[in-house]
Design a protein around this motif. Sequence first.
Motif, PDB file in Angstrom:
ATOM      1  N   PRO A 223       0.848  -1.200   0.000  1.00 55.94           N
ATOM      2  CA  PRO A 223       0.000   0.000   0.000  1.00 55.94           C
ATOM      3  C   PRO A 223       0.879   1.245   0.000  1.00 55.94           C
ATOM      4  N   ARG A 224       0.483   2.188  -0.806  1.00 57.92           N
ATOM      5  CA  ARG A 224       1.257   3.418  -0.923  1.00 57.92           C
ATOM      6  C   ARG A 224       0.943   4.339   0.242  1.00 57.92           C
ATOM      7  N   THR A 225       1.961   5.021   0.711  1.00 58.30           N
ATOM      8  CA  THR A 225       1.741   5.999   1.778  1.00 58.30           C
ATOM      9  C   THR A 225       1.172   7.272   1.154  1.00 58.30           C
ATOM     10  N   GLU A 226       0.669   8.150   2.009  1.00 54.34           N
ATOM     11  CA  GLU A 226       0.102   9.400   1.516  1.00 54.34           C
ATOM     12  C   GLU A 226       1.171  10.237   0.818  1.00 54.34           C
ATOM     13  N   HIS A 227       2.374  10.197   1.340  1.00 47.64           N
ATOM     14  CA  HIS A 227       3.461  10.954   0.718  1.00 47.64           C
ATOM     15  C   HIS A 227       3.733  10.436  -0.689  1.00 47.64           C
ATOM     16  N   GLU A 228       3.728   9.136  -0.864  1.00 48.53           N
ATOM     17  CA  GLU A 228       3.928   8.570  -2.199  1.00 48.53           C
ATOM     18  C   GLU A 228       2.758   8.900  -3.119  1.00 48.53           C
ATOM     19  N   GLU A 229       1.561   8.962  -2.558  1.00 44.70           N
ATOM     20  CA  GLU A 229       0.390   9.311  -3.362  1.00 44.70           C
ATOM     21  C   GLU A 229       0.506  10.726  -3.906  1.00 44.70           C
ATOM     22  N   ILE A 230       0.986  11.632  -3.062  1.00 45.99           N
ATOM     23  CA  ILE A 230       1.066  13.031  -3.473  1.00 45.99           C
ATOM     24  C   ILE A 230       2.193  13.246  -4.468  1.00 45.99           C
ATOM     25  N   THR A 231       3.354  12.647  -4.194  1.00 47.71           N
ATOM     26  CA  THR A 231       4.474  12.843  -5.107  1.00 47.71           C
ATOM     27  C   THR A 231       4.295  12.085  -6.408  1.00 47.71           C
ATOM     28  N   GLY A 232       3.491  11.040  -6.389  1.00 48.82           N
ATOM     29  CA  GLY A 232       3.215  10.287  -7.610  1.00 48.82           C
ATOM     30  C   GLY A 232       2.108  10.942  -8.415  1.00 48.82           C
ATOM     31  N   THR A 233       1.635  10.227  -9.370  1.00 46.72           N
ATOM     32  CA  THR A 233       0.586  10.785 -10.237  1.00 46.72           C
ATOM     33  C   THR A 233      -0.727  10.034 -10.054  1.00 46.72           C
ATOM     34  N   SER A 234      -0.967   9.570  -8.869  1.00 47.07           N
ATOM     35  CA  SER A 234      -2.195   8.812  -8.642  1.00 47.07           C
ATOM     36  C   SER A 234      -3.390   9.750  -8.519  1.00 47.07           C
ATOM     37  N   GLY A 235      -4.550   9.186  -8.654  1.00 46.98           N
ATOM     38  CA  GLY A 235      -5.774   9.973  -8.534  1.00 46.98           C
ATOM     39  C   GLY A 235      -5.971  10.527  -7.142  1.00 46.98           C
ATOM     40  N   LEU A 236      -5.620   9.735  -6.133  1.00 42.94           N
ATOM     41  CA  LEU A 236      -5.767  10.199  -4.754  1.00 42.94           C
ATOM     42  C   LEU A 236      -4.829  11.366  -4.464  1.00 42.94           C
ATOM     43  N   GLY A 237      -3.593  11.278  -4.953  1.00 40.23           N
ATOM     44  CA  GLY A 237      -2.646  12.377  -4.763  1.00 40.23           C
ATOM     45  C   GLY A 237      -3.124  13.646  -5.433  1.00 40.23           C
ATOM     46  N   ALA A 238      -3.677  13.496  -6.639  1.00 37.92           N
ATOM     47  CA  ALA A 238      -4.205  14.671  -7.344  1.00 37.92           C
ATOM     48  C   ALA A 238      -5.375  15.267  -6.580  1.00 37.92           C
ATOM     49  N   THR A 239      -6.188  14.427  -5.957  1.00 39.11           N
ATOM     50  CA  THR A 239      -7.320  14.921  -5.163  1.00 39.11           C
ATOM     51  C   THR A 239      -6.825  15.681  -3.934  1.00 39.11           C
ATOM     52  N   TYR A 240      -5.808  15.127  -3.265  1.00 39.89           N
ATOM     53  CA  TYR A 240      -5.232  15.821  -2.104  1.00 39.89           C
ATOM     54  C   TYR A 240      -4.713  17.201  -2.496  1.00 39.89           C
TER      55      TYR A 240
ATOM     56  N   SER B 141      -7.443  19.698  -3.438  1.00 37.08           N
ATOM     57  CA  SER B 141      -8.178  20.220  -2.275  1.00 37.08           C
ATOM     58  C   SER B 141      -7.354  21.270  -1.543  1.00 37.08           C
ATOM     59  N   LEU B 142      -6.038  21.066  -1.458  1.00 39.71           N
ATOM     60  CA  LEU B 142      -5.171  22.078  -0.848  1.00 39.71           C
ATOM     61  C   LEU B 142      -5.201  23.363  -1.653  1.00 39.71           C
ATOM     62  N   MET B 143      -5.085  23.239  -2.962  1.00 44.09           N
ATOM     63  CA  MET B 143      -5.084  24.426  -3.821  1.00 44.09           C
ATOM     64  C   MET B 143      -6.435  25.142  -3.767  1.00 44.09           C
ATOM     65  N   ARG B 144      -7.523  24.386  -3.690  1.00 44.95           N
ATOM     66  CA  ARG B 144      -8.857  24.997  -3.608  1.00 44.95           C
ATOM     67  C   ARG B 144      -9.011  25.771  -2.306  1.00 44.95           C
ATOM     68  N   ALA B 145      -8.525  25.204  -1.200  1.00 41.23           N
ATOM     69  CA  ALA B 145      -8.612  25.901   0.095  1.00 41.23           C
ATOM     70  C   ALA B 145      -7.771  27.172   0.080  1.00 41.23           C
ATOM     71  N   GLN B 146      -6.568  27.102  -0.515  1.00 43.18           N
ATOM     72  CA  GLN B 146      -5.729  28.292  -0.598  1.00 43.18           C
ATOM     73  C   GLN B 146      -6.345  29.353  -1.498  1.00 43.18           C
ATOM     74  N   LEU B 147      -6.930  28.929  -2.606  1.00 40.92           N
ATOM     75  CA  LEU B 147      -7.584  29.880  -3.508  1.00 40.92           C
ATOM     76  C   LEU B 147      -8.784  30.536  -2.838  1.00 40.92           C
ATOM     77  N   GLN B 148      -9.555  29.751  -2.114  1.00 38.40           N
ATOM     78  CA  GLN B 148     -10.726  30.295  -1.430  1.00 38.40           C
ATOM     79  C   GLN B 148     -10.303  31.342  -0.393  1.00 38.40           C
ATOM     80  N   LEU B 149      -9.263  31.056   0.354  1.00 38.09           N
ATOM     81  CA  LEU B 149      -8.758  32.017   1.338  1.00 38.09           C
ATOM     82  C   LEU B 149      -8.261  33.283   0.652  1.00 38.09           C
ATOM     83  N   THR B 150      -7.502  33.118  -0.415  1.00 37.80           N
ATOM     84  CA  THR B 150      -6.952  34.268  -1.132  1.00 37.80           C
ATOM     85  C   THR B 150      -8.044  35.139  -1.720  1.00 37.80           C
ATOM     86  N   LEU B 151      -9.031  34.524  -2.357  1.00 36.71           N
ATOM     87  CA  LEU B 151     -10.128  35.301  -2.945  1.00 36.71           C
ATOM     88  C   LEU B 151     -10.945  36.013  -1.877  1.00 36.71           C
TER      89      LEU B 151
END
Length: 123
Positions: free
Chosen positions: A22-39, A42-52
């Motif tokens: 099983p891949r760790t969360e760190h591997e999910e984010i650094t890789g190109t998996s769907g779960l990593g892209a979702t993580y 969601s981070l970028m959406r939260a940052q954009l919402q705060l900025t706007l």
Amino acid sequence: MSTPPPRVRITRTPRQARTEQPRTEHEEITGTSGLGATYVSSLMRAQLQLTLGVLALGVMTLGALPLIFALVPATRSLSIAGLPVAWLLLGLLVYPCVVLTARWYTRASERIETDFSDVVGHR
């Protein structure tokens, strides 16, 4: 005397049955998996919402000052202790509010990143 085994040419390592770990969360984010892209999205959406939100607050408050001076002509010539009200508002009200908003934005941004790190297990 027995004959030696025939020569074998080795061009690569033999494939062994790989067990999928099983891949760790760190591997999910650094890789190109769907779960990593979702993580990450969601981070970028939260940052954009705060900025706007901060930008909207800034535009509404700073944009209101010229609007007030344009709609209420008496405020243009109003002065207190020899200083124009516009300068007093900018110096005593707007700049401290901008500094406080910037501090709040920085802390909120750090909180978002900390929550993200907690979710993906980087800490």
